[in-house]
Design a protein around this motif. Structure first.
Motif, mmCIF file in Angstrom:
data_model
loop_
_atom_site.group_PDB
_atom_site.id
_atom_site.type_symbol
_atom_site.label_atom_id
_atom_site.label_comp_id
_atom_site.label_asym_id
_atom_site.label_seq_id
_atom_site.Cartn_x
_atom_site.Cartn_y
_atom_site.Cartn_z
ATOM 1 N N ASP A 1 64.852 -74.819 15.655
ATOM 2 C CA ASP A 1 64.305 -74.532 16.984
ATOM 3 C C ASP A 1 65.447 -74.398 17.986
ATOM 4 O O ASP A 1 66.157 -75.382 18.249
ATOM 5 N N PRO A 2 65.705 -73.212 18.573
ATOM 6 C CA PRO A 2 66.876 -73.020 19.453
ATOM 7 C C PRO A 2 66.781 -73.807 20.762
ATOM 8 O O PRO A 2 67.780 -74.268 21.289
ATOM 9 N N ALA A 3 65.576 -73.955 21.303
ATOM 10 C CA ALA A 3 65.437 -74.689 22.571
ATOM 11 C C ALA A 3 65.838 -76.148 22.405
ATOM 12 O O ALA A 3 66.546 -76.731 23.234
ATOM 13 N N LEU A 4 65.385 -76.769 21.317
ATOM 14 C CA LEU A 4 65.731 -78.176 21.066
ATOM 15 C C LEU A 4 67.226 -78.338 20.825
ATOM 16 O O LEU A 4 67.862 -79.285 21.320
ATOM 17 N N VAL A 5 67.798 -77.415 20.055
ATOM 18 C CA VAL A 5 69.247 -77.486 19.792
ATOM 19 C C VAL A 5 70.037 -77.368 21.092
ATOM 20 O O VAL A 5 71.020 -78.077 21.327
ATOM 21 N N LYS A 6 69.610 -76.485 21.992
ATOM 22 C CA LYS A 6 70.303 -76.309 23.264
ATOM 23 C C LYS A 6 70.218 -77.558 24.130
ATOM 24 O O LYS A 6 71.193 -77.991 24.755
ATOM 25 N N LEU A 7 69.006 -78.160 24.183
ATOM 26 C CA LEU A 7 68.853 -79.402 24.964
ATOM 27 C C LEU A 7 69.764 -80.511 24.433
ATOM 28 O O LEU A 7 70.393 -81.249 25.200
ATOM 29 N N ILE A 8 69.838 -80.638 23.104
ATOM 30 C CA ILE A 8 70.697 -81.684 22.513
ATOM 31 C C ILE A 8 72.159 -81.422 22.845
ATOM 32 O O ILE A 8 72.922 -82.337 23.183
ATOM 33 N N ALA A 9 72.583 -80.150 22.780
ATOM 34 C CA ALA A 9 73.981 -79.818 23.086
ATOM 35 C C ALA A 9 74.301 -80.141 24.542
ATOM 36 O O ALA A 9 75.366 -80.708 24.850
ATOM 37 N N GLU A 10 73.400 -79.798 25.472
ATOM 38 C CA GLU A 10 73.642 -80.109 26.884
ATOM 39 C C GLU A 10 73.680 -81.616 27.118
ATOM 40 O O GLU A 10 74.481 -82.118 27.907
ATOM 41 N N TYR A 11 72.802 -82.328 26.429
ATOM 42 C CA TYR A 11 72.793 -83.799 26.562
ATOM 43 C C TYR A 11 74.124 -84.388 26.070
ATOM 44 O O TYR A 11 74.725 -85.259 26.716
ATOM 45 N N ASN A 12 74.582 -83.947 24.919
ATOM 46 C CA ASN A 12 75.841 -84.470 24.373
ATOM 47 C C ASN A 12 77.013 -84.168 25.300
ATOM 48 O O ASN A 12 77.912 -84.996 25.480
ATOM 49 N N GLU A 13 77.044 -82.969 25.874
ATOM 50 C CA GLU A 13 78.140 -82.613 26.781
ATOM 51 C C GLU A 13 78.155 -83.508 28.017
ATOM 52 O O GLU A 13 79.187 -84.008 28.432
ATOM 53 N N LEU A 14 76.973 -83.744 28.594
ATOM 54 C CA LEU A 14 76.896 -84.615 29.771
ATOM 55 C C LEU A 14 77.273 -86.053 29.422
ATOM 56 O O LEU A 14 77.959 -86.747 30.182
ATOM 57 N N LEU A 15 76.829 -86.515 28.242
ATOM 58 C CA LEU A 15 77.155 -87.893 27.823
ATOM 59 C C LEU A 15 78.649 -88.062 27.611
ATOM 60 O O LEU A 15 79.233 -89.083 27.986
ATOM 61 N N LEU A 16 79.276 -87.063 27.008
ATOM 62 C CA LEU A 16 80.728 -87.154 26.793
ATOM 63 C C LEU A 16 81.485 -87.137 28.116
ATOM 64 O O LEU A 16 82.484 -87.824 28.290
#
Length: 779
Positions: free
Chosen positions: A348-363
């Protein structure tokens, strides 16, 4: 007033410089000596530089690039951003701590303070944690004497205290704390040391300014690190350590993502391994209970028809399991500060994108927390953003689950239709296939995670340093400063400029006229009759019969010029000699001009009409029998009684005599006209010594009886204001036929003199007695 000359008189300035050459020699010598002292007292500095290449980020093709993308990070690098990281304050704080750069040592060697880095003759030992808590810097000056040491501690600009210590190895208290020193064997009497101690922040800022880190050129990955220092070994260590710290920091940032991913994969592998073991045990038990050996040959036809359904069902089940795993991970409160795995198989591309944005903000928040506290408003804002993003991820997961369940239901419906069509297949076969399907799903997921674990381990083991050293720190053997040739050239320029500047300033503020004839003529609006040098003999008489001194020759020249300037049709001229103020030499000029006229065989009368301050009788050592003021005041007084004969042939003098109470009225009377009418009959030339025109108006009363005015100015005494007054008098025609004379010129500067030698030659000097020995011998 004379019109000001706005052009620079280059020739005049050259002559003035040549006349004062000794000042330029002295100034250049002093500046040169100062330059040599500066060169030998200034510590030599060398340039140390290195070059590194910032490696570009790995592409998606290699394992590390894939893992970076899996965690939701880009892989492009900006060299300017990397330079900012290398020159950050935290980087230099670590650099100061690692190399102990808070304390700097210098020893006096000759005139220079030479830095000591690794091998020190004298070292200070501070108490533990002293340097870490030091709020500000201070300096320690140590002088070694025969039996003790002089220790001077200075903090700031005004706080200084001196201590006399007999043993530096023993601790002693100062106002900056307890000090103790380690003294080397090479320390001897007379040695001097300076120990500069800085706070950690002050030292970091100092080295941050000293090191220049910049790309070699625009859009280049090569970065140059350069510094100028008098301790090259220390600079090499600083640059090398800076590169090491940069690489370590960059590698740590890269490994954060890989380490988090490794933990997630290990946890999932353990869970899948347990589930796979359970399914395999069920398959084994089922086959034993029902005696199944080869189901493929028995159900080949059916499997061919339903293979597509099984494949789709397996993919949907895999996606649903992965989504469930992600949901469990996100819902786990203990893992809110951990990175969510991404790109582990979810389609699912939408879920993958949300996870990537979350990881970037967390880092980003993890990086911010290295230098900021939890109370930082930016950290709080990022925390709220992370919470909202986790909620969005949970919502997206639920949407994906619902979608997968719908797809699974559709597949199940197809299977139900298939079941109706395969009533002939034994129930054992159907049960076996259900168990086998679960086994296949678990095996596929296990192999996928195992492969990712190996790739992640390879990433951790093969992480390359982002900065490649292409030119290690090197020292330029030629000092960059001080450079003797440039320093001496600057000193010589200043040595020449200082006297010129002094001359310019002196010319700007000096209102007195100089002894430069050309400059004097520029100020005049009247004819220039000649110039006269100072009378170094002290006597009032400079012109004598048979004498060829410089003063006498100049008076003869003046006499010749004046005779050329006589008004037309004047046979027995009356020459009025005056000046602006006292002490300009008008009486001296009048006396010697009259004598020079008399030496031509003319009968000359020297009339003293400075009746307010009569000096002719004193200068010529005359008797006081003659009194011109008595003649002017008393008609019964005969002219012969006022005339005094002198021992100079053809020269008579009419001294002023006693000072009258009404000098101006005497000069306005008819008696004065009768006097000069009679003198014109008796003498070939009459010379009048009158009063200064800028002080009293007596002289202007004599304009009616005079044919020519000799106006005397004195070099380095008369002001330019008086010259303007002279021009004004000439413009108003208050005195007849004014001729200007410059008196008091320094003969040593002009070089004027006159002395005859053999063969009709002549040489220049001041007077006859100052001629060279060979000139005197020939004469």
């Amino acid at each position: 007033m004379a019109q000001e000359n706005q052009e620079i008189d280059i020739r005049g300035w050259v002559i003035r410089i040549l006349k004062n050459w000794y000042w330029f020699v002295l100034s250049c010598a002093l500046c040169g000596a100062f330059g040599m002292y500066t060169y030998f007292s200034t510590t030599q500095k060398y340039q140390v530089d290195a070059k590194i290449m910032i490696r570009p980020s790995e592409s998606d093709a290699n394992p590390q690039g894939e893992l970076m993308n899996m965690m939701g990070f880009g892989n492009t690098k900006n060299v300017e951003d990397e330079v900012v990281i290398m020159t950050s304050r935290d980087m230099y704080l670590n650099l100061v701590s690692d190399l102990n750069l808070q304390v700097e040592y210098r020893k006096k060697c000759g005139l220079r303070w030479v830095g000591q880095y690794q091998k020190r003759d004298l070292s200070v030992v501070y108490p533990p944690m002293y340097l870490d808590s030091l709020p500000g810097g201070h300096r320690i000056y140590v002088k070694v004497r025969e039996n003790d040491y002089v220790v001077k501690v200075k903090k700031g600009r005004f706080t200084t205290k001196k201590y006399i210590v007999t043993d530096l190895s023993k601790p002693f208290d100062t106002f900056v704390g307890t000090l103790c020193f380690e003294v080397g064997d090479s320390v001897k009497r007379g040695d001097k040391f300076i120990i500069r101690t800085m706070s950690k922040l002050g030292a970091a800022e100092a080295y941050q300014k000293a090191l220049v880190v910049a790309p070699v050129k625009k859009e280049s990955n090569v970065v140059s690190i350069t510094t100028t220092t008098d301790m090259p070994r220390r600079a090499i260590d600083i640059i090398s350590r800076q590169i090491e710290l940069y690489n370590m920091d960059a590698v740590i940032d890269k490994n954060i993502v890989a380490t988090s991913t490794a933990g997630f994969i290990e946890e999932r592998l353990r869970l899948i391994e347990s589930e796979l073991s359970s399914v395999e045990a069920d398959v084994e038990t089922y086959k034993e209970q029902h005696g199944i050996v080869d189901l493929e040959s028995e159900a080949g036809v059916y499997l061919q028809e339903t293979s597509n359904f099984r494949k789709e069902a397996a993919e949907i089940e895999t996606q649903l399991n992965l989504v469930n795993y992600i949901q469990e991970f996100v819902a786990d409160e203990t893992k809110q500060n951990s990175l969510i795995p991404a790109n582990i198989g979810i389609t699912d591309p939408a879920l993958v994108k949300l996870i990537a944005e979350y990881n970037e903000l967390l880092l980003q928040r993890m990086r911010m927390q290295r230098t900021a506290t939890d109370s930082n408003p930016i950290v709080d804002q990022m925390k709220d953003q992370l919470r909202l993003m986790r909620e969005n991820i949970m919502s997206s997961i639920q949407s994906v689950q619902n979608s997968l369940k719908i797809s699974r239901k559709t597949i199940d419906d197809h299977f139900k239709v298939a079941k109706i069509q395969r009533n002939d297949i034994p129930s054992q076969e159907r049960r076996y296939r259900e168990i086998a399907r679960q086994q296949e799903l678990k095996e596929e997921l296990y192999l996928f995670l195992y492969q990712k674990r190996e790739e992640n381990a390879l990433t951790l083991a093969s992480t390359a340093a982002p900065a490649k050293v292409i030119a290690s720190p090197q020292v330029n053997p030629t000092p960059v400063s001080p450079k003797m040739k440039i320093l001496l050239l600057i000193c010589l320029v200043f040595g020449f400029a200082i006297p010129v500047g002094c001359m310019v300033v002196y010319s700007m503020f000096n209102t007195r006229i100089s002894d430069d004839r050309k400059e004097f003529e520029k100020l005049l609006q009247v004819p220039f009759g000649g110039w006269l040098i100072k009378n170094h003999h002290g006597g009032h008489i400079a012109v004598k019969d048979g004498e060829n001194s410089a003063s006498a020759e100049l008076f003869r020249t003046l006499r010749t010029n004046i005779r050329f300037m006589y008004p037309k049709k004047v046979t027995n001229p009356v020459i009025l000699v005056t000046s602006s103020i006292n002490s300009e030499g008008k009486s001296y000029v009048a006396t010697n001009l009259a004598i020079s006229m008399a030496l031509l065989g003319n009968k000359v009368a020297l009339v003293g009409l400075d009746i307010r301050k009569p000096m002719l009788a004193t200068y010529l050592d005359l008797s006081t029998s003659g009194c011109l003021t008595s003649y002017l005041a008393d008609e019964a007084y005969a002219l012969e009684d006022a005339i005094v004969a002198t021992n100079i042939k053809n020269l008579d003098v009419l001294p002023a005599g006693v000072v009258p109470p009404n000098p101006n009225e005497l000069l306005q009377g008819e008696r004065i006209d009768e006097l000069f009418g009679e003198l014109r009959k008796r003498y070939d030339c009459v010379v009048i010594d009158s009063a200064p025109v800028a002080m009293v108006s007596d002289t202007f009363q004599l304009a009616r009886v005079s044919d020519m005015t000799v106006y005397v100015s004195r070099a380095n005494y008369t002001t330019t204001e008086m010259i303007n007054f002279l021009n004004q008098v000439n413009e108003q025609k208050r005195l007849p036929n004014i001729v200007s004379v410059l008196n008091g010129v320094d003969g040593h500067k002009t070089g004027y003199g006159y002395g005859y030698g053999y063969g009709y030659g002549y040489g220049y000097g001041h007077d006859t007695h100052k001629r060279k020995w060979w000139q005197r011998k020939k004469a």
